[in-house]
Design a protein around this motif. Structure first.
Motif, PDB file in Angstrom:
ATOM      1  N   THR A 285       0.845  -1.194   0.000  1.00 41.31           N
ATOM      2  CA  THR A 285       0.000   0.000   0.000  1.00 41.31           C
ATOM      3  C   THR A 285       0.881   1.245   0.000  1.00 41.31           C
ATOM      4  O   THR A 285       2.095   1.166   0.193  1.00 41.31           O
ATOM      5  CB  THR A 285      -0.892   0.057   1.259  1.00 41.31           C
ATOM      6  N   GLY A 286       0.246   2.391  -0.182  1.00 35.13           N
ATOM      7  CA  GLY A 286       0.960   3.661  -0.166  1.00 35.13           C
ATOM      8  C   GLY A 286       1.649   3.903   1.180  1.00 35.13           C
ATOM      9  O   GLY A 286       2.618   4.656   1.268  1.00 35.13           O
ATOM     10  N   ARG A 287       1.149   3.289   2.225  1.00 34.08           N
ATOM     11  CA  ARG A 287       1.758   3.454   3.551  1.00 34.08           C
ATOM     12  C   ARG A 287       2.873   2.458   3.793  1.00 34.08           C
ATOM     13  O   ARG A 287       3.521   2.482   4.828  1.00 34.08           O
ATOM     14  CB  ARG A 287       0.702   3.257   4.646  1.00 34.08           C
ATOM     15  N   GLY A 288       3.064   1.512   2.876  1.00 35.93           N
ATOM     16  CA  GLY A 288       4.163   0.559   3.005  1.00 35.93           C
ATOM     17  C   GLY A 288       3.769  -0.800   3.538  1.00 35.93           C
ATOM     18  O   GLY A 288       4.578  -1.714   3.599  1.00 35.93           O
ATOM     19  N   GLU A 289       2.504  -0.946   3.957  1.00 40.76           N
ATOM     20  CA  GLU A 289       2.080  -2.258   4.436  1.00 40.76           C
ATOM     21  C   GLU A 289       1.906  -3.202   3.256  1.00 40.76           C
ATOM     22  O   GLU A 289       1.625  -2.772   2.154  1.00 40.76           O
ATOM     23  CB  GLU A 289       0.716  -2.140   5.145  1.00 40.76           C
ATOM     24  N   LEU A 290       2.065  -4.491   3.523  1.00 37.44           N
ATOM     25  CA  LEU A 290       1.777  -5.465   2.474  1.00 37.44           C
ATOM     26  C   LEU A 290       0.406  -6.065   2.738  1.00 37.44           C
ATOM     27  O   LEU A 290       0.111  -6.490   3.857  1.00 37.44           O
ATOM     28  CB  LEU A 290       2.819  -6.587   2.482  1.00 37.44           C
ATOM     29  N   VAL A 291      -0.420  -6.075   1.694  1.00 38.17           N
ATOM     30  CA  VAL A 291      -1.751  -6.651   1.813  1.00 38.17           C
ATOM     31  C   VAL A 291      -1.759  -8.002   1.100  1.00 38.17           C
ATOM     32  O   VAL A 291      -1.282  -8.108  -0.032  1.00 38.17           O
ATOM     33  CB  VAL A 291      -2.812  -5.736   1.160  1.00 38.17           C
ATOM     34  N   PHE A 292      -2.250  -9.028   1.760  1.00 36.04           N
ATOM     35  CA  PHE A 292      -2.388 -10.346   1.126  1.00 36.04           C
ATOM     36  C   PHE A 292      -3.830 -10.746   1.062  1.00 36.04           C
ATOM     37  O   PHE A 292      -4.570 -10.545   2.013  1.00 36.04           O
ATOM     38  CB  PHE A 292      -1.798 -11.481   1.960  1.00 36.04           C
ATOM     39  N   GLY A 293      -4.174 -11.405   0.004  1.00 36.60           N
ATOM     40  CA  GLY A 293      -5.485 -12.036  -0.056  1.00 36.60           C
ATOM     41  C   GLY A 293      -5.320 -13.380  -0.733  1.00 36.60           C
ATOM     42  O   GLY A 293      -4.320 -13.633  -1.420  1.00 36.60           O
TER      43      GLY A 293
END
Lengths: 414, 105
Positions: A285-293
Motif C-alpha cells: 500500500t501507499g503506507r508501506g504495508e503489504l496486503v495479502f489475499g
C-alpha cells in the motif's frame, strides 16, 4: 498553528456540523422514487449517477451499518480489467477508465495509484490462458502484455522465481492495474450524491420488501415503512438473504474470503503481484504495508471469522513468493463475504419482480467495478432499459444456460 | 483446526473433507423443463440458518450428510446418507432422443 484551527478552538458550535462532507441524519420520508438497499460503494455510486446524469434525486440509500462499512471496507482494493471474456473485459475496462478520473470528479483524493498488475504462470496451461487473455484485452484497447521471466525479474527483483517448486514461466503484465483507497471511493460518491439531494440513511436496516401483484411497492425498515417507485439491491455478501425478502431465489453461494496486512516497510514492491496457482496475491500500500489475499474459504458460510489453517496456508504461499517476508509481522487480519456465482460473473439488471433491480453476485470482483456498476445501474433505473454493457450479466442467463465464464480470470484461483 | 465428525471415521481435521453443496431434490432430467433443471443445478437458498448438506471424507471416499448452521458454522449432526436415501437413485438418461432434442437456449 493555522488561524482557522484557532478559530475552531474558540468556536462554541462544533465545527464539524458546518464542514461535514455528509449532511446530518434526517427523518425518513414516507415515499422515495428510488430506494437503494445497501450503502456500500455500489449503492452510493448508483445514487450519485442517478442524481448527476438523470436528475433523479428523490432517492434514499438505506444502510444497516455505516457508510462503506461492509464488504467495501473488506476487499483488497485491486483495480484491473485483464479478464477472459469479451463481456467481462469491456465492462471492467470502462470501470478502470472511470476510476482514473474519480479524484478530479469528486474533488476528493481517492488515492488512485496505477502500479500495474502482474499475474504469474507456473504451468504451460496457464501460459496458454494468459496468451488468450492478452489478445482479448488488446482487442478491446486494454494495456496487457505477456512477459518472460527476465522481464518479471526486472519488474519485481525481490520475487522468488521458483516458489514452492513451481517455476515462474511467464507473466500477464496488466499495465492498467491499480489500487485506490476503497473507503474514499464510497465517501466520495456519498458526498457527491448527498450534495445533489440524495438521502443517505445509516443504521437503517431493511427488514422486509413489499411486493404487490409482482411489483415492488415499498420496503419495511427498523425505522418504519417507506413506499417507493423502485428498489435497487446492492448488498454484496447478503444478496441471497435480501433477495429472499422480495421472494427471489438466486444462483449464488456465499463464502468468506480472508485477507491480512503486515507492518509497514520501505517501498520495494511497485506492481500488484498475484499467483493463481499458489492462491495468493500481494501488494504494497501507499503506507508501506503489504496486503495479502487468497481464495475464498473451502465451504459456504455467513461469518467473517478467521481460521488458522487458511491464514497459515496463505502466509506459507506468500513467503514462498517473497521469502524475506518471513520476518515481517502481521498487523491485522480479517474476512469478508463473497457472493460467488458459478460462472464468476456478476448478476446485474432485472429480477423476476417488477421495478426490483439486482446488483449482486459480486464475489471477489466487486470493488473494481464500483464506478461502472453505479453508472449502468443508474441508467437502468432511469430509463428502464438494460444498458448493453450489462445485458450479458442478467440473472436469466442461468435459466438459458448462457453463462459468462470468467473462471480463468480470478486473481487467486478458486 | 475445525474438527468434523465423520460418521464412518470419527472426528477428523476439516482439511480432510470436501464440501458437496446443499442437499436438494433432483427433478427428473427426462421430463423437467430447462428452468427446473437450471433451478436444480445453479440456484440455491443460501440463507443464514441450519442447512442440510453433502460432505465427502476425501481419504476414504465416503459421502455423508451434515446439518450445519451457516451463521455460526456449528455442525449439529452428521449421518450416513442411508437415513434419507433408502433405495438406489437411478440416473438413466434417455439414450437417443436427447440428441435429437433441440436446445432451446
Amino acid at each position: 498553528m493555522p488561524f482557522s484551527l484557532l478559530k475552531y478552538g474558540l468556536n462554541k458550535d462544533y465545527p464539524f456540523e458546518q464542514n461535514a462532507d455528509l449532511p446530518a441524519p434526517s427523518a425518513l420520508k414516507s415515499h422515495y422514487d428510488v430506494v437503494i438497499i445497501g450503502g456500500g460503494g455500489h449503492g452510493v455510486a448508483t445514487a450519485y449517477y442517478l442524481a448527476k446524469y438523470h436528475g433523479i434525486t428523490n432517492v434514499a440509500v438505506l444502510e444497516k451499518g455505516y457508510l462503506g462499512g461492509g464488504n467495501t471496507a473488506r476487499n483488497t482494493a485491486v483495480i484491473r480489467s485483464n479478464y477472459l471474456t469479451s463481456e467481462g473485459v469491456k465492462f471492467y475496462s470502462e470501470s478502470v477508465k472511470l476510476f482514473q478520473g474519480l479524484s478530479n470528479e469528486f474533488d476528493f483524493n481517492i488515492m488512485y495509484s496505477r502500479r500495474g498488475q502482474l499475474t504469474l504462470a507456473h504451468s504451460d496451461a496457464a501460459v496458454r490462458g494468459f496468451r488468450q487473455r492478452t489478445e482479448v484485452n488488446k482487442h478491446f484497447g486494454g494495456k496487457t502484455e505477456l512477459i518472460d521471466p527476465q522481464q518479471i525479474r526486472e519488474l519485481v527483483p525481490t520475487l522468488n522465481m521458483n516458489p514452492a517448486d513451481q517455476p515462474v514461466l511467464a507473466g500477464l503484465w496488466h499495465i492498467d492495474g491499480a489500487t485506490a483507497r476503497h473507503d474514499a471511493v464510497a465517501w466520495g460518491y456519498a458526498k457527491g450524491a448527498t450534495q445533489r439531494g440524495v438521502e443517505l440513511h445509516q443504521l437503517t436496516e431493511v427488514t422486509g420488501v413489499t411486493v404487490e401483484q409482482g411489483k415492488v411497492t415499498g420496503v419495511e425498515t427498523n425505522r418504519g415503512k417507506v413506499s417507493c417507485g423502485c428498489v435497487v439491491q446492492a448488498v454484496a455478501g447478503m444478496s441471497s438473504v435480501v433477495a429472499a425478502m422480495a421472494g427471489i431465489r438466486m444462483p449464488i453461494t456465499t463464502y468468506p474470503l480472508q485477507a491480512m496486512v503486515t507492518q509497514p516497510v520501505k517501498p520495494f514492491l511497485d506492481p500488484l503481484v498475484s499467483s493463481p496457482a499458489l492462491h495468493c496475491y500481494v501488494q504494497q500500500t501507499g503506507r508501506g504495508e503489504l496486503v495479502f489475499g487468497g481464495g475464498s474459504d473451502p465451504y459456504p458460510l455467513y461469518s467473517t471469522r478467521s481460521t488458522m489453517d487458511l491464514k497459515e496456508s496463505l502466509l506459507a504461499h506468500a513467503v514462498e513468493l517473497f521469502p524475506f517476508m518471513a520476518n515481517m509481522r502481521l498487523m491485522r487480519q480479517w474476512g469478508g463475504l463473497t457472493d460467488m456465482t458459478s460462472d464468476y460473473s456478476p448478476i446485474m439488471g432485472l429480477s423476476p419482480v417488477d421495478n426490483y433491480y439486482l446488483d449482486a453476485g459480486w464475489g471477489t470482483w466487486g470493488f473494481k467495478s464500483t464506478p461502472i456498476c453505479g453508472k449502468t445501474m443508474a441508467e437502468l433505473v432511469a430509463t428502464g432499459k438494460v444498458p448493453e454493457l450489462i445485458e450479458p450479466f442478467a440473472m436469466s442467463r442461468f435459466d438459458t444456460f448462457r453463462q459468462v465464464n470468467e473462471m480463468g480470470a480470478t486473481a487467486a484461483s478458486h | 483446526m475445525k474438527i468434523i465428525n465423520c460418521p464412518l471415521n470419527g472426528p477428523r481435521n476439516s482439511s480432510e473433507f470436501v464440501h458437496g453443496g446443499e442437499l436438494r431434490e433432483m427433478p427428473d432430467p427426462n421430463n423437467c423443463t430447462d428452468r427446473e433443471w437450471a433451478e436444480y443445478v445453479f440456484y440455491s437458498d443460501n440463507q443464514i440458518g441450519v442447512i442440510t448438506e453433502w460432505w465427502l471424507h476425501a481419504p476414504s471416499g465416503y459421502w455423508f450428510i451434515a446439518e450445519r448452521h451457516t451463521g455460526s458454522d456449528e455442525i449439529l449432526r452428521t449421518y450416513d446418507p442411508s437415513e434419507i436415501f433408502t433405495k438406489r437413485v437411478e440416473f438413466s438418461a434417455k439414450a437417443e432422443s436427447s440428441q435429437s432434442e433441440e436446445i432451446t437456449a
